[in-house]
Design an enzyme around this catalytic site. Structure first.
Site, PDB file in Angstrom:
ATOM      1  N   GLU A 166       0.838  -1.208   0.000  1.00 34.95           N
ATOM      2  CA  GLU A 166       0.000   0.000   0.000  1.00 34.95           C
ATOM      3  C   GLU A 166       0.873   1.259   0.000  1.00 34.95           C
ATOM      4  O   GLU A 166       0.644   2.196  -0.765  1.00 34.95           O
ATOM      5  CB  GLU A 166      -0.922  -0.028   1.217  1.00 34.95           C
ATOM      6  CG  GLU A 166      -1.692   1.255   1.467  1.00 34.95           C
ATOM      7  CD  GLU A 166      -1.685   1.667   2.927  1.00 34.95           C
ATOM      8  OE1 GLU A 166      -1.243   2.792   3.234  1.00 34.95           O
ATOM      9  OE2 GLU A 166      -2.112   0.860   3.770  1.00 34.95           O
ATOM     10  N   GLU A 187      10.524   3.518   2.516  1.00 29.53           N
ATOM     11  CA  GLU A 187       9.159   3.186   2.922  1.00 29.53           C
ATOM     12  C   GLU A 187       9.112   2.089   3.975  1.00 29.53           C
ATOM     13  O   GLU A 187       8.163   2.016   4.751  1.00 29.53           O
ATOM     14  CB  GLU A 187       8.313   2.819   1.693  1.00 29.53           C
ATOM     15  CG  GLU A 187       7.911   4.019   0.869  1.00 29.53           C
ATOM     16  CD  GLU A 187       7.282   5.139   1.716  1.00 29.53           C
ATOM     17  OE1 GLU A 187       6.248   4.905   2.372  1.00 29.53           O
ATOM     18  OE2 GLU A 187       7.841   6.257   1.734  1.00 29.53           O
TER      19      GLU A 187
END
Length: 1024
Positions: A132, A203
């Site tokens: 995501e 991330e």
């Protein structure tokens, strides 16, 4: 782009409220993607739809573009934090929406993909959540990592996403004319994301920072313990959050993480598993053409959802788990595993049982356990999150907050729960109860208040996975079929053998603790004695105090609308009028002519004599209000079931009472509340329980570093704010006699300021004022006796620092909150607010891009205006588990120094984008009556009474040039300017060392004692 056409298109299939003016169309593309298109005529109320504007903007970065729903479950125990009393509710970034003649609504979209954390491979847990995150990091067509969110931010929008157990949802909102451009960028998430290797490492850190926000949260720790202790190999037995250990650790063990997320993406991100919702002002045909063009290139795929294999029960029966809590809480959490019930949504048997087991009226478990002095709150039902509602099972939970004595009576409490279950079996399911729920559901559906567009889009995209298309809206409300046999069958699952027991408490101590590996929380696993299991299975009796609830007296029958005119021009709408202005009360009134629903919102601020005169008075007032709420609970709860809500809160010397919802029964409820309040005197048993609960709340205050930093800032800004530790100390010595002596004085003089807004005639509003006059025969409180807060005026060139350690000794997060004091509001002027808001609009994304995305300082990187009792300020805030406060403050300072260059380099077109985006936000139409009421109320509370504030601010913005913003920045943020006045609050995590400050003391004033600092400070005059 695709030349695909939609395979099918269905209009008028979605069941909607008769009051819903929006048009709905369901289409399906050749690739299997199903889309719900929504034409909202209020987005372009003027009728004509201009051409869409699409600019290839390339600046900026994410605003708030990621976050996993199961990772952000941060609401547990918030009512016990005790933080609301100190935090100034006037410090609110959301000012009044102006009632201008160009109010607009946002466009929005959401995509729900039918895959989530249950599909994480065991060797890379948290992978779905990580995927995501990675989809925000650029696409083939838009390779810049920040392109999507930069575009949204420049055009008055924002985005978010969350990962659930069986689905992942992405959604955004944007200024209406930029919907097509936003959809172009959004669609590429699902067509050709880059998922670059160089972005992955950053991330992973973002996911890890997000996990660290949840690390000290008791609700998250309990959920992970339940996952960890579930059956090995069961889909529940996983770590859904993901962190550096689970993701980077996988790479260290030879797992190719990029290969894993690409595989996951290719396998599940295809049309057959996607549900899209688009809300715009354009025609359905236009919206359809955009969706076909932009989402036609999504990969084709089967509609068959991923199947999950699970054999046997989720948890072992007959077990009790004791989890050591972070906060000072005692919680008994019971869960029963039910079969999946999504297909029974028109019958809602689980909601029938939740209604009875979670009821708080007379005869309920809540009322019974409260009377015993064992419990302070109880809730029951199947949670809305994916771990509780899945294709594998529904998990029915009961959460009971216990007193100290209740903690010693856990097995007795469970025994009474099984007595109540026996009662339900003995009396059999009652159709009249189902009929009440049905009436309330239909009423709520028919007159549903509109949500913000992006929330609505996200909700409907989720519902498309859960319900047939005709019920994507109605499915949550419908009680269509009475099926007593299904309820009886479901009750067969409420057995001791199918029950899991968790006890969460700070008091748990043991030498035999086990460790949950991801959160590091300590727990004990125990066997429940067989004799207890047998006695619970077949209770010999049911206590006479337990019985079914009475019929609900607050369900309305009258839905007539008071506004006569069918269509009212927004330009002709009047602001609230003052219909009563007397020494005892001041009443404002506004008839709703916009939403035309049978709802009203009645808000009251009641100044009480001497309520805030000293810390002792403050505590006695809080004790009284909390005991009054306790006394009113059964009435208030019954009304809330019928969608008539009540809130009772303290702000300084002011009691705020709000009664809002369906308007017919508001006078009856207010009469009951005031009749009790007029003569109520507490008893000793409830006094002890409420006092204990307040003590626990004060001990839990400031456990979260972000709350702590805000508290410390307000402590230095507000002249009179009572320290939570001091309150705890004084509270310990207070007795019931102290309170009973204080109450008559507290109630002897009052002043009420009120707003009645909604479906009420002026006569009805006057009648409400008379309820107060008739119920409260007291003297008016003179204005000179009403508390008005004063705010510290920082000296010219002030460079203040306040250092404290985290309150929770296991909290690794540090926080820096850097506050710049600007100026007090000027009467009837919006210019300072306008510049502040525009400045925020311009710098927010560059701040996020630099400090979070590039430097990865931490998950929380934010900035924004602060309005504290009408004194303007601006805050930068960073929370990090990786870096200490000195480093964080240095990086924030570095960014602030670079802002001047950022502003200078901003081209005219980009500046105009930001300004027009800000104007659009200010003129955005209120989505609901409640939203408009809250805007109007903030003007009354702040004693500003500018009910068109945002319209005036929008007009002011049109005259503000880039050079004005630069000049303003130089005045208040450049260190050499005498008007640059700042306070750095630094909260030091447990892994940091405050001795670092010794090398960091040049040219700053360190505040060691807040009281001493304020004793020599000057203060602005009180404005509200």
């Amino acid at each position: 782009m695709s030349s695909m056409k939609s395979v099918s298109a269905l209009d008028n299939v979605v069941v909607k409220s008769p009051n819903d003016r929006r048009l709905y169309r369901v289409i399906e593309l050749e690739n299997g993607l199903c889309a719900l298109l929504i034409h909202d005529p209020d987005i372009y109320p003027e009728g004509s739809v201009p051409d869409q504007i699409d600019e290839d903007d390339e600046d900026g970065e994410e605003e708030d573009s990621d976050g996993s729903s199961e990772d952000d479950d941060d609401d547990e125990d918030d009512e016990e934090d005790g933080e609301g009393d100190e935090e100034d509710e006037d410090e609110d970034e959301d000012e009044v929406k102006g009632k201008g003649d160009h109010q607009t609504k946002k466009a929005a979209a959401a995509m729900c993909v039918s895959m989530g954390s249950f599909l994480d491979p065991p060797e890379a847990q948290g992978l779905a959540h990580f995927l995501e995150h990675m989809l925000f990091m650029g696409s083939t067509e838009f390779p810049d990592e920040n392109e999507y969110d930069s575009y949204l931010s420049k055009h008055g929008g924002s985005s978010n996403a969350y990962t659930e157990m069986e689905h992942t949802c992405y959604h955004f909102e944007v200024k209406r004319e930029f919907l097509q451009g936003a959809l172009k960028r959004f669609s590429q998430f699902f067509v050709a994301p880059l998922m670059k290797t160089e972005a992955m490492e950053r991330e992973v850190l973002a996911v890890d920072s997000e996990f660290n926000q949840a690390l000290q949260n008791d609700a998250c720790r309990l959920q992970q313990l339940q996952c960890y202790t579930s059956a090995k190999g069961h889909p529940f037995n996983r770590f859904a959050w993901g962190n550096k250990k689970s993701l980077s650790g996988a790479m260290e063990n030879g797992v190719d993480l990029r290969e894993c997320i690409v595989k996951l993406y290719k396998e599940y991100y295809h049309g057959g598993l996607m549900k899209l919702v688009v809300i715009g002002g354009e025609s359905l045909d236009m919206l359809e053409s955009w969706v076909v063009e932009l989402f036609g290139d999504v990969k084709n795929g089967s509609k068959i959802r991923p199947t999950l294999e699970a054999e046997g029960p989720i948890w072992k029966g007959g077990k009790l788990y004791r989890l050591e809590a972070v906060k000072d809480v005692h919680i008994l959490d019971l869960t029963w595993t039910l079969p999946p019930l999504r297909s029974a949504y028109v019958k809602k048997p689980e909601d029938y049982l939740a209604h009875l087991l979670g009821h708080e009226g007379r005869g309920s478990l809540h009322s019974f356990l409260k009377a015993k002095g064992w419990a302070t709150s109880l809730s029951a039902g199947v949670g809305d999150d994916g771990i509780n509602r899945s294709s594998l099972a529904y998990v029915f939970g009961m959460s009971i907050h216990l007193t100290d004595s209740g903690l010693e009576k856990i097995y007795d409490i469970i025994g009474y729960i099984y007595q109540y279950l026996k009662l339900l079996r003995d009396v059999s399911p009652q159709e009249w109860i189902f009929k009440e729920l049905q009436d309330i559901g239909n009423m709520d559906f028919r007159f549903a208040e509109e949500q913000p567009a992006d929330d609505y889009a996200a909700e409907l995209s989720e519902n498309m996975l859960a319900y047939p298309v005709e019920h994507v809206i109605y499915g949550d409300y419908v009680y269509q079929t009475w099926d007593p046999k299904l309820i009886e069958d479901l009750m067969g699952f409420f057995t001791p053998q199918n029950m899991r027991i968790d006890v969460v408490s700070k008091s748990i101590k043991s030498e035999e603790f086990q460790q949950e590996p991801w959160f590091g929380s300590s727990y004990i696993e125990e066997d429940v004695p067989l004799s207890l299991m047998e006695s619970w299975s077949n209770p010999s009796e049911v206590d006479n105090s337990l019985h079914l609830p009475s019929k609900n007296q607050f369900i309305p029958c009258d839905f007539s609308i008071r506004a006569i005119n069918s269509d009212v021009d927004p330009k002709s709408q009047s602001p609230p009028r003052c219909i009563i202005d007397e020494p005892f009360m001041k009443f404002w009134y506004k008839l709703d002519e916009t939403f035309k629903v049978p709802r009203a919102n009645t808000y009251f601020r009641i100044n009480l004599k001497g309520a805030y005169a000293s810390v002792k008075n403050c505590l006695l007032t809080e004790l009284y209000i909390n005991l009054l709420k306790d006394e009113l609970n059964e009435i208030i709860y019954q009304a809330s079931i019928a969608k008539l809500e009540t809130s009772l809160s303290m702000y300084g010397d002011k009691l705020e009472l709000k009664v809002y919802g369906f308007n017919e029964k508001i006078p009856a409820l207010l009469s009951k509340i005031l009749a009790i309040a007029k003569s109520f005197m507490p008893n000793l048993e409830r006094f002890k329980v409420i006092k204990e609960n307040m003590e626990r709340g004060f001990r839990n205050t400031n456990m979260k570093p972000l709350n702590h930093s805000t508290y410390l800032r307000l402590q230095l800004l507000c002249k009179r704010i009572y320290d939570s530790d001091e309150k705890l100390s004084v509270l310990n010595d207070l007795s019931l006699d102290d309170l009973n002596s204080f109450i008559p004085e507290l109630r002897s003089q009052i002043f009420i300021e009120a707003l009645c807004h909604g479906n009420l005639s002026e006569d009805e509003a006057v009648n409400i004022s008379n309820i107060f006059k008739d119920s409260l025969t007291v003297e008016p409180l003179p204005s000179k006796c009403r508390h008005g807060e004063q705010i510290t005026c920082f000296p010219m060139g002030a460079k203040l620092v306040r250092d404290v350690n985290v309150k929770n000794k296991s909290e690794t997060n540090s926080v820096v909150e850097l506050y710049y004091q600007i100026e007090p509001e000027e009467a009837q002027s919006t210019r300072t607010k306008a510049v502040l808001d525009l400045f925020h609009e311009i710098i927010e994304e560059p701040l996020f891009n630099q400090l979070r995305t590039k430097e990865q300082l931490g998950y929380v990187v934010e900035c924004g205006p602060r309005l504290t009792y009408r004194v303007h300020g601006f805050c930068f805030c960073v929370q990090s588990s990786k870096y200490g406060p000195v480093h964080l403050l240095g990086r924030v300072d570095n960014f602030i120094k670079d802002i001047e260059g950022l502003l200078e380099q901003l081209d005219d077109e980009s500046y105009e984008d930001y300004r027009s985006g800000m104007i659009a936000r200010l003129l955005e139409k209120d989505p609901s009556l409640l939203s408009e009421t809250n805007d109007l109320w903030s003007q009354i509370v702040d004693k500003r009474y500018m009910f068109d504030f945002s319209h005036k601010e929008a007009e002011e913005l049109r005259s503000i040039q880039k050079k004005d913003v630069i000049s303003w920045y130089k005045t208040y943020f450049r260190e050499s300017s005498p008007k640059c006045r700042r306070l750095a609050v630094r909260v030091w995590g447990c892994d940091t060392n405050m001795k670092e400050t010794q090398t960091d003391q040049k040219a700053v004033q360190v505040i060691a004692d807040a009281v001493a600092f304020k004793s020599t400070s000057k203060f602005y005059p009180s404005l509200c």
